[in-house]
Design an enzyme around this catalytic site. Structure first.
Site, PDB file in Angstrom:
ATOM      1  CB  SER A 111      11.383  41.956  -6.937  1.00 58.36           C
ATOM      2  OG  SER A 111      10.163  42.283  -6.314  1.00 58.36           O
ATOM      3  CE  LYS A 114      11.595  44.509  -3.171  1.00 55.02           C
ATOM      4  NZ  LYS A 114      10.651  44.081  -4.236  1.00 55.02           N
ATOM      5  CB  SER A 169      11.604  40.128  -2.609  1.00 59.05           C
ATOM      6  OG  SER A 169      11.525  40.933  -3.765  1.00 59.05           O
TER       7      SER A 169
END
Length: 397
Positions: A111, A114, A169
């Site tokens: 993640s 991102k 997230s």
């Protein structure tokens, strides 16, 4: 230190060698210095086999960074032993790289990818725009994965989605933002924009296949690339504001109550001076983390990839690496974060905004310096010609 005699011997060997034969000096072929590591019983036996780093890419930011091992300044304090397979600590403001382990090695992002989505699309999307979530945005998401909680048919502002992406997230928020940012090409266009931005930043080990960081074939990044991406995103006031938010309220929808998003970066309360942080985890990537902290006027960024939950976990390892970085003097470094390519502005460049309208610089455009100089010179010649003609006519009157 390399002695002058060693240099002379190497040069003599090079001159005596056959034409076209490159002789590598002994010190350049030295084995990399191992990174201080902690073995973890939690690490799976099967791990990804990343592609090799191209020689030119390995030296981005400095020759000392072209190593799969440790890069640390001479005389630095003892480097912490961690489970992360690669990491980097850099000064966010000066761009100096304080140290790293395999800084350019390909690793799976999870993640923390991102942050690339935010760095790419935050300048392009109007935060007040309202977007309706489609079923296709959620079809390929595991309901057990990290989600903001958007609902098909409901409408959210882009700012709501940024909060969902950066605080919780949310993989669902990532898909919606990428689809919106991709314009007519949809989510695939958003991912392509991420890869274009990575090239602009010289994040050469970074390739996105998904906007959220969920595993995709050939999807990689590096500890060095993540520092470049974070530095770009952190230059924006809105990004810093989102990352520093502890709780964000998402307004109620028809039939849906208001709900709260909480910042999942626990270091915000446990580490003094913590400004921002982003965690990540997949089975392939293991634990990943990017954090920014400030102490005595210095802002450091730490990036780590491939960490395990024991004995410290990614947050404990980030803490140890930040403390190590702050213990260095401001002038100690092993390289630097390179500047991004300057974007060429075009008259047809658009910013995706509310209602799909084009935005930009208010319709103004600028010429490149050489063209502007040539145009100015031509105008000057015309003006001088007019003056000469008028003077000649005056004399003949």
């Amino acid at each position: 230190m390399v002695s002058s005699r060693t240099v002379a011997v190497a040069l003599s060997a090079a001159l005596a060698s056959p034409a076209g034969l490159v002789v590598t000096p002994a010190w350049a072929a030295a084995a990399p210095q191992p990174c201080p590591t902690v073995e973890s019983p939690a690490r799976p036996s099967a791990t990804p086999s990343p592609p090799p780093v191209k020689p030119a890419d390995g030296t981005v930011g400095g020759e000392a960074l072209a190593t799969p091992g440790l890069a640390a300044p001479a005389g630095a304090p003892k480097v912490p032993a961690v489970t992360a397979t690669s990491w980097l600590v850099a000064d966010l403001d000066s761009g100096l790289v304080l140290g790293g382990c395999g800084p350019h090695e390909h690793r799976t992002p999870a993640s923390v990818q991102k942050l690339l989505l935010a760095a790419t699309l935050m300048p392009r999307l109007d935060p007040t725009q309202v977007v309706e979530v489609k079923r296709d945005d959620l079809q390929d998401l595991d309901p057990e994965s990290s989600l903001m909680g958007v609902v098909p048919g409901c409408r959210y502002t882009v700012e709501d989605l940024w909060f969902g992406l950066l605080l919780e997230s949310g993989n669902d928020a990532a898909n919606v933002l990428a689809r919106l940012g991709g314009g007519g090409a949809g989510r695939a266009g958003g991912v392509q924009a991420m890869n274009d931005e990575a090239r602009r930043l010289h994040a050469n080990q970074t390739h996105a296949e998904t906007p959220s960081g969920l595993d995709g074939p050939g999807q990689y990044t590096s500890a060095y690339d993540l520092a470049l991406i974070t530095r770009t995103a952190f230059a924006r006031e809105d990004f810093r504001r989102y990352m520093a938010t502890r709780v964000a309220q998402i307004p109620a929808q028809p039939g849906r109550p208001e709900f709260a998003l909480k910042n999942d970066n626990s270091m915000m309360s446990s580490y003094p001076g913590m400004l921002a942080g982003k965690t990540g985890f997949t089975d392939l990537a293991r634990q990943t983390y990017v954090g920014v902290a400030e102490r005595d006027g210095r802002r450091l960024v730490v990036t780590l990839l491939g960490a395990e939950t024991a004995p410290l976990g990614s947050l404990g390892e980030a803490t140890a690496l930040l403390n190590w970085g702050f213990a260095l003097s401001p002038d100690q470094s092993v390289g630097h974060l390179v500047a991004p390519e300057v974007e060429k502005k075009k008259d047809d460049q658009v910013v995706i905004a509310a209602g799909g309208k084009a935005g930009g610089s208010g319709g103004s455009s600028s010429l490149p310096a050489p063209a502007a100089f040539a145009l100015g010179a031509a105008l000057l010649i015309v003006v001088l010609g007019v003056i000469v003609v008028r003077r000649r006519r005056a004399r003949h009157r």
